[in-house]
Design a protein around this motif. Sequence first.
Motif, mmCIF file in Angstrom:
data_model
loop_
_atom_site.group_PDB
_atom_site.id
_atom_site.type_symbol
_atom_site.label_atom_id
_atom_site.label_comp_id
_atom_site.label_asym_id
_atom_site.label_seq_id
_atom_site.Cartn_x
_atom_site.Cartn_y
_atom_site.Cartn_z
ATOM 1 N N UNK A 139 33.802 -11.470 -45.668
ATOM 2 C CA UNK A 139 34.242 -12.871 -45.207
ATOM 3 C C UNK A 139 34.007 -13.131 -43.804
ATOM 4 N N UNK A 140 33.674 -12.180 -43.078
ATOM 5 C CA UNK A 140 33.662 -12.212 -41.497
ATOM 6 C C UNK A 140 32.572 -12.996 -41.064
ATOM 7 N N UNK A 141 31.511 -13.436 -41.567
ATOM 8 C CA UNK A 141 30.538 -14.196 -41.052
ATOM 9 C C UNK A 141 30.715 -15.823 -41.517
ATOM 10 N N UNK A 142 31.479 -15.789 -42.578
ATOM 11 C CA UNK A 142 31.993 -17.100 -42.932
ATOM 12 C C UNK A 142 33.274 -17.666 -41.942
ATOM 13 N N UNK A 143 34.147 -16.761 -41.669
ATOM 14 C CA UNK A 143 35.194 -16.929 -40.814
ATOM 15 C C UNK A 143 34.878 -17.210 -39.271
ATOM 16 N N UNK A 144 33.887 -16.548 -39.091
ATOM 17 C CA UNK A 144 33.435 -16.566 -37.680
ATOM 18 C C UNK A 144 32.388 -18.163 -37.327
ATOM 19 N N UNK A 145 31.546 -18.436 -38.460
ATOM 20 C CA UNK A 145 31.076 -19.918 -38.623
ATOM 21 C C UNK A 145 32.369 -20.999 -38.744
ATOM 22 N N UNK A 146 33.329 -20.817 -39.421
ATOM 23 C CA UNK A 146 34.681 -21.692 -39.404
ATOM 24 C C UNK A 146 34.944 -21.946 -37.977
ATOM 25 N N UNK A 147 35.335 -20.739 -37.283
ATOM 26 C CA UNK A 147 35.737 -20.764 -35.964
ATOM 27 C C UNK A 147 34.868 -21.517 -34.860
ATOM 28 N N UNK A 148 33.340 -21.174 -35.190
ATOM 29 C CA UNK A 148 32.613 -22.022 -34.368
ATOM 30 C C UNK A 148 32.707 -23.365 -34.534
ATOM 31 N N UNK A 149 32.777 -23.846 -35.799
ATOM 32 C CA UNK A 149 32.582 -25.245 -36.198
ATOM 33 C C UNK A 149 33.855 -26.182 -35.647
ATOM 34 N N UNK A 164 35.408 -25.188 -32.896
ATOM 35 C CA UNK A 164 35.598 -25.132 -31.357
ATOM 36 C C UNK A 164 34.493 -25.890 -30.923
ATOM 37 N N UNK A 165 33.785 -26.769 -32.201
ATOM 38 C CA UNK A 165 32.891 -27.737 -31.457
ATOM 39 C C UNK A 165 31.264 -27.516 -31.604
ATOM 40 N N UNK A 166 31.044 -26.111 -32.201
ATOM 41 C CA UNK A 166 29.795 -25.539 -32.155
ATOM 42 C C UNK A 166 29.422 -25.752 -33.481
ATOM 43 N N UNK A 167 28.921 -26.941 -34.155
ATOM 44 C CA UNK A 167 28.547 -27.462 -35.235
ATOM 45 C C UNK A 167 27.233 -27.470 -35.467
ATOM 46 N N UNK A 168 26.799 -26.267 -35.526
ATOM 47 C CA UNK A 168 25.275 -26.114 -35.537
ATOM 48 C C UNK A 168 24.903 -25.908 -37.002
ATOM 49 N N UNK A 169 23.649 -26.342 -37.646
ATOM 50 C CA UNK A 169 23.075 -26.124 -39.100
ATOM 51 C C UNK A 169 23.414 -24.856 -39.364
ATOM 52 N N UNK A 170 23.009 -23.765 -38.469
ATOM 53 C CA UNK A 170 23.372 -22.274 -38.923
ATOM 54 C C UNK A 170 24.699 -22.025 -39.205
ATOM 55 N N UNK A 171 25.561 -22.458 -38.744
ATOM 56 C CA UNK A 171 27.304 -22.229 -38.787
ATOM 57 C C UNK A 171 27.584 -23.016 -40.078
ATOM 58 N N UNK A 172 26.981 -24.148 -40.350
ATOM 59 C CA UNK A 172 27.130 -25.060 -41.805
ATOM 60 C C UNK A 172 26.773 -24.380 -42.871
ATOM 61 N N UNK A 173 25.318 -23.604 -42.782
ATOM 62 C CA UNK A 173 24.751 -22.869 -43.556
ATOM 63 C C UNK A 173 25.862 -21.588 -44.094
ATOM 64 N N UNK A 174 26.169 -21.113 -42.918
ATOM 65 C CA UNK A 174 26.865 -19.809 -43.265
ATOM 66 C C UNK A 174 28.173 -20.186 -44.099
ATOM 67 N N UNK A 175 28.738 -21.037 -43.345
ATOM 68 C CA UNK A 175 30.212 -21.537 -44.120
ATOM 69 C C UNK A 175 30.048 -22.065 -45.528
ATOM 70 N N UNK A 176 28.885 -22.767 -45.837
ATOM 71 C CA UNK A 176 28.296 -23.176 -47.189
ATOM 72 C C UNK A 176 29.541 -24.037 -47.843
ATOM 73 N N UNK A 177 30.312 -25.041 -46.916
ATOM 74 C CA UNK A 177 31.196 -25.840 -47.537
ATOM 75 C C UNK A 177 32.565 -25.065 -47.925
#
Length: 529
Positions: free
Chosen positions: A87-97, A99-112
Amino acid sequence: MMLRLQNISYTHPNKDLLFDSIDLTVNKHDKIALIGNNGAGKSTLLKIIAGQCQPSAGNMTVLAQPYDVPQHFGQYNDLTVGQALQVERKLTALREIENGNATEENYALLDDDWTIEERCHQALRNWQLTDLDLQQKMGTLSGGQKTKLFLAGISIHQPELILLDEPSNHLDYLSRQVLYDLLQSTPSTLIVVSHDRKLVNLFGKVCELSKHGIAVYGGNYEFYLQQKQAENLALNQNIQSKEKTLRKAREKERQTIERQQKLDSRGKSKQEKAGVARIMMNTLRNNAENSTAKMKTVHAEKIDGISQDLQELRAALPDIAKMKFGFDDSALHRGKILVTATNLNFRYGTQPLWPDSLNFQITSGERIVLKGANGSGKTTLVKLILGNLENHIGTIYRADSQSVYVDQDYSLIDKRLKMYEQVQKFNASALQEHEVKNRLSRFLFTKDDWDKPCSALSGGERMRLLLCCLTVYQQSPDLIILDEPTNNLDIQNIEILTAAINEYRGTLLVVSHDERFLEEVHIDRTIQL
């Protein structure tokens, strides 16, 4: 259909065949208990299904990514809790989003998967793991914590197919109840390897793995037992019938040869009276001897065939049906006080271990279970009872008696010794060599095993060897303490241990979370920590 195995075989790198021609179809929502003797290949088969191991032959179709709860966790020690839970990569992507870092990569990692953090917290709460940090290394956790963490992953990932290998091994009583509830309520397809008979009884299908394939029983563990009892009854009837046939064949052989010998003797006597020439007499005698020899050969071949059939039938008997235990009675009279604890406690640093000091007695002939959650001090209390710890508060009286402590690894077995040497170490009654070897045979160790190093023995073999050692001792111990004795045993060896303990007439103190084992050894009192 969720999973199909077709003609799956696995051969060890040393060319030893583990199992052959496995055919199994698992449908969606099936809940299957996979059982079999230690060494049958249950864990290997789970690894093949999980894609962690390749079969030697056959085809496999898996329609969902399996979620694996392994038996051993050492391979994860260098990972963080979050990494092990995947779950680490998803949780990191969620934190980034967030915190305003809403990149395509982070959205792809979170996968909705916007509820991932909430599910993690809830799952850890369910398993009493709220004090864990997701950045913590897996190597810092106990075996029980690691097991509960991977079980928490089921609620987090909600997989369609779950593979569990001995999931209750490190769990205390309360955690086992959570596990049972989870496995009953999940809609996922389950394949579970376990020696926990209460757990395997929850499922509607039992699959028994052996070298020759897999047998499917369409019912729970109780149904499986009934079927096996019927099979064993039929097997015993076949053995008795074959033994009767063998006795008749031997009697027929004896009668036929005796009759032929009488006829030969009578014929010889008539020939001598009739004055038959010596050369003709020799010819007639040789013909009679050849006829008798042929008759003996025919009967011997028939008897050998029946004996071979009988040997194969006896080999098919379960091990427990072939064993004889032979415990002597303890020398203590029933009701003698062995241990008295008065206001007993143990101090770790400045804090007492138990909130309320302990007061109890153990008397000869009792069967007691010592219960408590993981970390409640069960092992410490056992050491106090044995006299291996003295830094305590209050008093503990121990009568002069013979005690044996048996842990889950059967550590009384000295791995530096060979099997025969190990039994001789316990041979206080000075049994002769042939008597010691006879005892080994009673515990299913053939002469090919006697020089085998104890370091090469499985958990079940160590258990049987220790039971053998106890029967050659001068007398049975007054007190046997069993500390999680079923943890490393398959179901067949648990049944052997249960039968042996039920022959023992001394005092029994058991630390175990295996409710069925406690029930079957007739526990009559509980010391609760």
